[in-house]
Design a protein around this motif. Structure first.
Motif: not given
Length: 381
Positions: A92, A97, A100
């Motif tokens: 991540k 993000n 993810k």
């Protein structure tokens, strides 16, 4: 309440919040997974509820094995969960993000696979933990060994951890295996018991059947201090197993010195009593014409013996129990965890243990051992 007693609760919270809660499945499935993992997680509390503790569980062999299988399974799930969170957290951060991830925490398939693999490893590890000890042989060359002691054999036992789950048959089998070797000396490097004399006497009496030409010698381990040190030392000495607590004995043949056997009180004794390990006192009466065999429970003491001991025998580590943990156990014991080491003139053998502690009865690639040592003169032919 100590941190040790709080640990199962912490482990349970991590498993519930970060492993079970995210799974996308029915409440019934989550409850089944929770039951499997949390019973094992709370093994310590079960021991306490039934009148025992982590050092001295008052349960049968089968009950202890069952709970330990579940405990190791829950521990494996905890490790897999922390691994998953670490991998996903790094991913991540790299992707910037938070949605993810590499390993899907919501996957029922992943969760079930983790539980099944953990149960299999737990079962195999506990089965290995309770397997009978295998015979392991070493030949140790000593420069100063007398020709009269050339070929002398020593049996090294360690970490017997006799407790409520131990059966009398287990101890009988160990004694029979040792006695049929017909060796000159038997030594036991600590942690013989987990429990009081009155509870374990019927099982520990069996150890008095051990036979060796020059006797049976032992030193204390840390578990003796959890179990009533003074009572146990008095009991074993009276029965013929001589404890060398900061003292030595010289083995002689017709007044000719063959070996000095020295032993020290466990290195952690000072935490539990007024006793402490004292190497200078242990060696003050040694015969300088004979080699020194030094008994210690904890192998990290070996660094202090490099100029004193010809052969040091130790236990305590249980061989590290399993591969991942082995490195941590080695680090806590100055790098000594299992097998043969050379430290200057000193040779050392660290036993994996002859049995297993019922608190963590797990073994993977670290079999229990009865060690037979043959002493040889370096230049003997």
């Amino acid at each position: 309440m100590t941190l040790f007693k709080l640990y199962p609760l912490i482990q349970a919270l991590i498993i519930v919040i970060f492993f079970i809660r995210p799974i996308r499945c029915s409440l019934k499935t989550k409850l089944i997974i929770s039951a499997i993992l949390l019973v094992g997680t709370f093994k310590l509390y079960v021991f306490i509820f039934t009148g025992g503790n982590a050092m001295d569980p008052k349960l049968s062999r089968i009950s202890t094995m069952f709970l330990s299988c579940l405990y190791f399974s829950s521990l494996m799930v905890l490790m897999l969960t922390i691994f998953r969170m670490s991998i996903n957290g790094l991913y991540k951060a790299l992707r910037r993000n938070i949605s993810k991830f590499i390993i899907n925490p919501h996957s029922l398939r992943y969760a079930l696979l983790s539980v099944i693999v953990s149960l299999l490893l737990g079962t195999v590890s506990v089965y290995n933990g309770f397997k009978p000890a295998a015979l392991c042989s070493y030949t140790v060359n000593i420069d100063t060994l007398s020709p009269l002691a050339d070929g002398m054999r020593i049996i090294h036992l360690s970490d017997l951890h006799i407790s409520a789950p131990t059966t009398e048959e287990e101890i009988e089998d160990i004694v029979k295996e040792v006695n049929k070797r017909n060796v000159e000396i038997i030594v036991i490097t600590g942690d013989l018991v987990d429990g009081d004399v009155d509870s374990l006497k019927k099982k520990t009496d069996i150890l008095f059947k051990l036979k060796a030409k020059y006797g049976v010698y032992a030193v204390s381990g840390n578990h003796e201090f959890y179990s009533g040190y003074d009572s146990w030392i008095k009991y074993f000495n009276k029965g013929g197993i001589r404890f060398l607590e900061n003292e030595s004995v010289t083995i002689s043949d017709n007044d000719y010195p063959l070996l000095n056997i020295c032993g020290i009180t466990d290195a952690t004794a000072y935490k539990y009593s007024d006793k402490k390990a004292d190497i200078p006192t242990a060696i003050k009466n040694v015969d300088s014409d004979a080699p020194v065999i030094f008994l210690t429970h904890q192998p990290k003491v070996a660094d202090e013996l490099s100029a004193i001991s010809d052969l040091t025998l130790a236990g305590h580590t249980h061989g590290g129990l399993f591969p991942v943990l082995k490195s941590l156990v080695a680090a806590a014991n100055h790098g000594y965890v299992s097998g043969f080491y050379t430290i200057g003139k000193e040779k050392m053998i660290v036993s994996n243990g002859t049995r297993i502690w019922a608190g963590i009865p797990l073994r993977l690639k670290t079999p229990a051992q009865i060690i037979e040592i043959t002493l040889k003169r370096t230049n003997s032919f």
